[in-house]
Enzyme design. Structure first.
Site, PDB file in Angstrom:
ATOM      1  N   GLU B  49      45.871  36.560  54.859  1.00 20.00           N
ATOM      2  CA  GLU B  49      44.317  37.027  55.192  1.00 20.00           C
ATOM      3  C   GLU B  49      43.647  35.895  55.975  1.00 20.00           C
ATOM      4  OE1 GLU B  49      45.677  37.603  52.235  1.00 20.00           O
ATOM      5  OE2 GLU B  49      45.451  39.912  51.619  1.00 20.00           O
ATOM      6  N   PHE B 111      41.458  44.976  37.718  1.00 22.64           N
ATOM      7  CA  PHE B 111      42.740  44.463  38.703  1.00 22.64           C
ATOM      8  C   PHE B 111      42.086  44.194  40.138  1.00 22.64           C
ATOM      9  CE2 PHE B 111      46.395  45.295  41.548  1.00 22.64           C
ATOM     10  CZ  PHE B 111      47.268  44.128  41.211  1.00 22.64           C
ATOM     11  N   GLN B 112      42.825  43.074  40.481  1.00 27.58           N
ATOM     12  CA  GLN B 112      41.948  42.626  41.818  1.00 27.58           C
ATOM     13  C   GLN B 112      40.615  42.590  42.361  1.00 27.58           C
ATOM     14  OE1 GLN B 112      44.828  44.305  44.838  1.00 27.58           O
ATOM     15  NE2 GLN B 112      46.315  42.707  44.636  1.00 27.58           N
ATOM     16  N   LYS B 161      35.899  51.044  46.212  1.00 33.05           N
ATOM     17  CA  LYS B 161      36.737  52.109  46.474  1.00 33.05           C
ATOM     18  C   LYS B 161      36.209  53.333  46.225  1.00 33.05           C
ATOM     19  CE  LYS B 161      41.760  53.227  45.916  1.00 33.05           C
ATOM     20  NZ  LYS B 161      43.068  52.796  45.265  1.00 33.05           N
ATOM     21  N   MET B 475      45.585  12.110  61.524  1.00 35.80           N
ATOM     22  CA  MET B 475      44.394  11.481  61.548  1.00 35.80           C
ATOM     23  C   MET B 475      43.940  10.683  60.484  1.00 35.80           C
ATOM     24  SD  MET B 475      41.586  10.843  63.431  1.00 35.80           S
ATOM     25  CE  MET B 475      41.105  12.154  64.449  1.00 35.80           C
TER      26      MET B 475
END
Lengths: 184, 570
Positions: B49, B111-112, B161, B475
């Site tokens: 993602e 969940f999630q 949802k 760097m």
């Protein structure tokens, strides 16, 4: 948010350079968190904060924030607040132009020896008794932060079981800085 | 017309003119992926993602249109937090749609589940948790409005949802009033008094500098900038976020200011008597030690975000506006500074004494990274878009590439997000398929997000990636060499592990390696001849090369360190 220590000494710990911001916000879930979060992440200190629905429409609330104008320039605090999409209007009230009020509630342990003197304190401070039982009294004062401070000092001579202050709300004195109108 | 919330969400994106969404499905966003099948919107299926977010940013930076990413709840949402933070720092217009667990499950540690609106509160311009299917069109329209107006930024829309599964009667907001944003006022009328006050400062200026920031690109003011600069003859510097806003080939362009800026750009600001900031924000990478920054300059600060005024440097005149409108107003008034001949003589002397240099290309040993960038640039088609990660390679890309037009430089400025380059290049190419897109990357950055080359191959997005492989987090290595007594701590990466050529091939790309100058030219030519699949070149570069000029962190810009070869004459 930086809570001054000790917690109860809100007013006596308010710095000289405090300002009162009256912030009109949309009355939506999470808006207080947005405002408080902004203060936290930008390192601005809050001395007290009071939230309630505003006068006219249910869709707005007013947050009265006493800010420490030494923790950051007031201009930065106001401009960053203004960027929050849910903030509708901000007015900055200088302490000298402000009508500030606070509510203090305290439950004091009493006995036959001190009940009379406590009633004198209540009477002279303009407080009111709101609840009584055999061993204690709950009193209330709605007044200026200074009056609340003064009462708190007087109560040091008694055993305070619990004491709460609301944090202040404020309006500008009549003829002083006008609050910005709420857009429709 | 009755639609599901999911259908309404996709239709809302179509209403906003979205042509591509970068995303990855999962449980909570599942309902939205069904109507996507029937939509005209292209979906680019990422492998992580974070890639979706950076692709959306790359798309936005290359096209000027808002980038859109869509991910699921919980880890899908937290994985895109870095791109959201990056877009927030760089004022990149982004709309991120996240799935959320069903309304009734919110707050139950389902969940999630995660509180993504809470997590992103401080790094979005605004975010929404949608509470009913009826509100979906308003939330999406408001998200695009907020993301693209005023100072642009990322907006997140979190959709539970059950909301995407429930029915609504289709509608779409037809006016800004219907967006119900009583506290959002992104623009104001130009304050004529302030415009005139600024003109008074301009009239007195003998050593002015146009300090051009990312806001100039965001407000599409390049044409106005060119006209104003040429009419007034003022020198121009473009910050890391503004590269491409003014042609590098233009004789009035001094280049990039700041920590690794051009000597003449840095010193011209220091010696200026009037600094005209156009959509810049006095970032610490530009100012160095703030009290020592441009100490004798009056400041005109033009920005659409008034919170930038007096945040770092007090402005003598602050004008809240987009950059284009102010430049047009000044041009209309024929605002002119004093004769700048003496000023240009000084500037030209600095330019001549301290140009950008590096050691001669080495025929046998490892490649000079600066030479690699210059060689790619020289062989690149006009209008090539360059993306980069963050670190030495980014600075060399900004220094040695010649940017001639807006939207050709895609990079992570304020946040400094390693791993930005590959996915951002993919997003840029998805938005500008007509352009060649090179990603100048470091080996450290490449390893963070390289998996998105699988996406690029699968989706037919043929970018070209140049890894300046010096086997170090370069760097950090540079700072350890210069400021930590050459005590190198956890910066060595190995040039051979991973094998970048095999890795590229495993991801369906062409993999090439160049260890000397001849191989370098050959590899660049090969890469330029391949336009159907992504190409990755592993350039073996000299790890001892450092980025110069350099102003040490916290030091005054007056103490700029030029390339060692130039030091004797300093």
């Amino acid at each position: 948010m930086n809570t001054p220590e000790p917690f109860l000494g809100v007013t006596s710990h308010t710095p000289v350079r405090h300002h009162i911001l009256s912030v009109m916000v949309e009355n939506k879930a999470g808006v207080l968190a947005r405002v408080a979060g902004l203060f936290a992440r930008r390192g601005f200190n809050i001395y007290s904060l009071a939230v309630a629905p505003a006068e006219t429409k249910a869709r707005f609330s007013r947050i009265t924030i006493v800010v420490d104008a030494e923790s950051a320039p007031l201009e930065q605090i106001v401009e960053q607040l203004d960027k929050l999409v849910n903030v509708v209007a901000i007015s900055d009230i200088a302490p000298k132009d402000a009508l500030e009020r606070e509510l203090l509630l305290a439950t004091i342990k009493t006995n036959v020896d001190n009940r009379t003197s406590l009633l004198d304190v209540v009477g002279s401070s303009g407080a009111a008794i709101v609840d009584v039982d055999a061993k204690s009294v709950t009193l209330m004062l709605a007044g200026t932060p200074a009056a609340c401070d003064e009462l708190e000092r007087e109560l040091e001579n008694y055993t305070t079981l619990e004491l709460h202050r609301t944090g202040r709300v404020a309006l500008p004195r009549l003829g002083k800085a006008a609050l910005i109108a709420i857009p429709d | 017309m009755q639609l599901t919330g999911a259908q309404a969400l996709i239709k809302s994106l179509e209403m906003e003119g979205v042509e591509v969404v970068f995303g990855l499905p999962g449980g909570a966003i599942l309902p939205v992926y069904d109507p996507l099948i029937d939509s005209s919107i292209r979906h680019v299926l990422v492998r992580h993602e974070q890639g979706a977010g950076h692709m959306a940013e790359g798309y936005a930076l290359a096209t000027g249109r808002p980038g859109v990413a869509m991910v699921t709840s919980g880890p899908g949402a937290t994985n895109i937090v870095t791109p959201i933070g990056n877009a927030h720092m760089d004022s990149t217009p982004l709309v991120v749609i996240t799935g959320q667990v069903a309304t009734a499950a919110i707050g139950t540690d389902a969940f999630q589940e995660c509180d993504i609106t809470g997590i992103t509160m401080g790094i979005t311009k605004h975010n929404f948790l949608v509470k009913s299917a009826h509100e979906i069109p308003r939330a999406v329209a408001a998200a695009f409005h907020i993301a693209t107006t005023g100072r642009p930024g990322p907006v997140l829309v979190d959709v539970p949802k059950d909301i995407t599964q429930s029915m609504m009667e289709w509608w779409y907001p037809e006016s800004i009033e219907e967006l119900d944003l009583p506290g959002y006022h992104p623009t104001v009328d130009l304050d004529a008094d302030r415009v005139n006050q600024a003109i008074e400062l301009i009239k007195d200026a003998e050593r002015p500098v146009l300090y051009v920031g990312g806001g100039t690109l965001k407000s599409h003011a390049s044409a106005q900038l060119l006209a104003f600069a040429e009419r007034t003859g003022m020198p121009v510097v473009t910050t890391l976020m503004a590269r491409g806003a003014f042609p590098d080939s233009h004789p009035q362009h001094l280049g990039m200011p700041g920590m690794h800026g051009m000597y003449s750009a840095v010193i011209a600001i220091q010696k200026s008597d009037l600094l005209i900031s156009l959509g810049a924000r006095f970032d610490d990478r530009v100012t160095g030690k703030i009290p020592a920054f441009a100490p004798n300059a009056k400041v005109i600060h033009v920005d659409i975000d008034k919170a930038e005024f007096n945040k770092v440097r007090r402005a003598d005149v602050a004008i809240r506006s987009n950059v284009a409108a102010v430049l047009e107003a000044w041009d209309a008034e024929r605002a002119m500074p004093q004769n700048l001949e003496v000023w240009w003589k000084e500037i030209d002397a600095w330019r001549e004494a301290y140009p950008l240099v590096y050691d001669e290309p080495n025929d046998d040993g490892l490649l000079r990274p600066q030479f690699v960038v210059e060689s790619i640039a020289k062989a690149a088609a006009p209008g090539t878009i360059v993306a980069s990660g963050v670190g030495q390679h980014q600075m060399w890309a900004s220094q040695f590439w010649k940017f001639e037009e807006p939207g050709t430089w895609v990079n992570s400025g304020g946040a400094g997000t390693m791993g930005f380059g590959v996915p951002a290049a993919i997003g840029a190419k998805a938005g500008r398929p007509d352009r060649v897109v090179w990603c100048i990357d470091g080996d450290g950055c490449f390893q963070m997000t390289a998996q998105e080359l699988v996406t690029a191959r699968a989706e037919g997005i043929p970018i070209k990636v140049a890894i300046l492989n010096n086997a170090y987090l370069g760097m950090v290595r540079q700072w350890q060499e210069m400021f930590y007594d050459e005590r190198y701590s956890e910066v060595y990466l190995s040039p051979d592990l991973p094998d970048y050529v095999k890795w590229a091939e495993a991801m369906g790309c062409v993999g090439l390696r160049a260890t000397n100058v001849a191989e370098m030219h050959a590899a660049i030519a090969t890469a330029n001849s391949i336009n159907d699949v992504p190409v990755v070149i592993d350039f073996r570069t000299d790890s001892s090369e450092k980025v110069f000029p350099m102003v040490a962190a916290g030091a005054s810009n007056d103490d700029i360190m030029v390339h060692p070869r130039q030091r004797e004459s300093q």
